[in-house]
Design a protein around this motif. Structure first.
Motif: not given
Length: 504
Positions: A83, A86, A116, A120, A150, A153
């Protein structure tokens, strides 16, 4: 000095600090791995898989087949490492492998991390489906927090507020974390009255305003260019001995002053920020300083910061990217080239995102020969990212060289991962150009590539239909293929066909 906003990097900074990447209870800092630890050895094996699109499951399976052990503690460390770099798809693969292959029982914290990651990697709908199928015994405050994060975002206000209300009713809204997420959302969407109401609710419930609460409130003031509000929060933090001061507060204040052109006050905040940076050795602070000095237009300060703080940090590709972009912003293309060459000579993994920053600079200056030469050198023995070709395509399109734009777009589609899709502006412009040229073959190839990435639309087929009509070619095969791909004829389809009814 000229005043330019560093808004894009500022948004990146604030997103990382407030949307669950650094401060959520379901995320941790990157662990310091001992060179002799089993997880370090496994991590080294995973690192060999440089392509983020390639699966690391074979690496994990081989590790176990060789008789090496790996526990859930080590796997959790690996997930957080992925994570932090990335590599979200790889982190999700490890999370699923924990249960699918190793049969570990997930804790609520594990479930929150997976939710999460699903959000993503696959999008919010997949995350919602996962959440709905979780047993109630696992739906802890941490899991609800992951879902709330989430939605923040995604800037889904109604859904975020609904989750927050559920957390209140279930007794989960007892810490500052969910409030901070919502405050951040309201800051992004300029719902300033709701921020004040939330902060008052925290006071009524005895939930302290922590550093993140005040940062988020300050961010809202920054977005509104409310300098008095920024200074009110700044004074509150500086005067309260209970707050542990950090560089982010000064960076927020610096950005606020920069937005309204108060350069001297901006520099004063940056000086305070630097006073905190040295013992912290934060790469993000280093990168933000570079970006902000470039926005001020101070090349001397930019180089000073680079030369002073680079030895104090283990400089990763992101720092080089920021420096290249900053120099390009100041029209120092030669300096950007030297920084790129320095990175290229030292890198152990060739990250095309660093090259991309230089390509953007070249294309903005119309230096297409240099851009093409840089790509030609980089792709020897390597497969570039779709974004590398895409940047060239955009550059050529903006320079009205549509033949080259369409060609580079096709190359981007050839290497694009599943689901990757170019922006409609470039795609439509390229297809329109090919329509005008009557180049049916090229349009057909682009449509095939779009189909392979899962990004094909009915409008793309309409481009092909118009091209067929333009050159007087039968469209029956195109209509049949459209139907096979699940696109029924609509009003626009029939309007195109009416242009040459005799061809049906």
């Amino acid at each position: 000095m000229k005043c330019m906003q560093s808004s894009s990097f500022f948004r990146f900074l604030f997103h990382r600090q407030n949307c669950g990447v650094l401060v959520s209870p379901f995320s941790t800092k990157t662990p310091n791995l001992s060179p002799f630890s089993p997880v370090k050895a496994l991590y080294d094996q995973i690192q060999i898989v440089c392509d983020p699109r390639a699966s690391i499951i074979p690496v994990l399976d081989k590790w176990v087949e060789q008789g090496r052990s790996v526990g859930n503690k080590e796997l959790r460390s690996l997930i957080h490492l992925m994570k932090d770099f990335n590599r979200f798809n790889h982190a999700l693969e490890i999370s699923k492998w924990m249960t699918d292959r190793r049969y570990f029982i997930l804790s609520p914290a594990d479930v929150a991390v997976r939710l999460e990651l699903i959000s993503t990697v696959h999008g919010i709908e997949h995350a919602e489906n996962y959440f709905n199928n979780i047993s109630n015994s696992l739906k802890s405050a941490t899991v609800y927090g992951a879902l709330l994060s989430s939605y923040v975002r995604q800037k889904s206000i109604a859904k975020a507020e609904a989750v927050m209300q559920n957390m209140r009713e279930m007794g989960f809204a007892t810490t500052s974390f969910p409030y901070n997420l919502l405050i951040n959302l309201y800051a992004q969407t300029e719902e300033h009255d709701k921020i004040d109401a939330l902060m008052q609710e925290m006071e009524n419930l005895g939930i302290p305003h922590d550093m993140f609460t005040l940062r988020n409130r300050m961010n809202a003031y920054v977005r509104a260019s409310d300098i008095s509000g920024v200074e009110k929060i700044l004074n509150r933090i500086e005067e309260d001995p209970n707050y542990v001061f950090d560089w982010i507060v000064y960076s927020l204040a610096a950005n606020a002053y920069l937005k309204v052109g108060l350069i001297e006050k901006t520099l004063a905040m940056l000086n305070k920020m630097e006073g905190i940076m040295i013992p912290v050795k934060s790469k993000l602070a280093f990168q933000y300083l570079l970006s902000l000095y470039a926005s001020i237009g101070s090349k001397n300060e930019l180089y000073r910061v680079w030369n002073l703080y680079k030895p104090l940090n283990e400089v990763h590709g992101t720092s080089y990217s920021v420096m290249i972009t900053s120099l390009a912003k100041l029209d120092d293309i030669e300096g950007a080239e030297k920084i790129f060459q320095e990175w290229e000579s030292r890198c152990s993994f060739y990250d095309f995102r660093i090259l991309n920053r230089l390509l953007v600079a070249y294309c903005k200056k119309g230096l297409f020969d240099k851009a093409e030469l840089a790509v030609k050198k980089a792709i020897k023995g390597r497969t570039p990212y779709a974004s590398t070709w895409y940047i060239l395509a955009v550059g050529y399109s903006e320079d009205k060289q549509m033949d080259k734009a369409a060609e580079r777009l096709k190359k981007a589609l050839l290497v694009g991962r599943k689901g990757w899709r170019p922006r409609s502006v470039l795609l439509d412009a390229s297809l329109e150009y090919l329509e005008g040229q009557g180049d049916v073959k090229e349009i057909e190839e682009i449509i095939t590539l779009l189909k392979n990435t899962g990004a094909l639309t009915r409008n793309n087929y309409h481009s092909l239909l118009r091209a067929f009509v333009r050159i007087g070619k039968s469209v029956s095969d195109v209509l049949d293929q459209m139907e096979r791909d699940g696109f029924t004829a609509n009003e626009e389809t029939h309007r195109i066909l009416e242009m040459r009814p005799s061809l049906m």
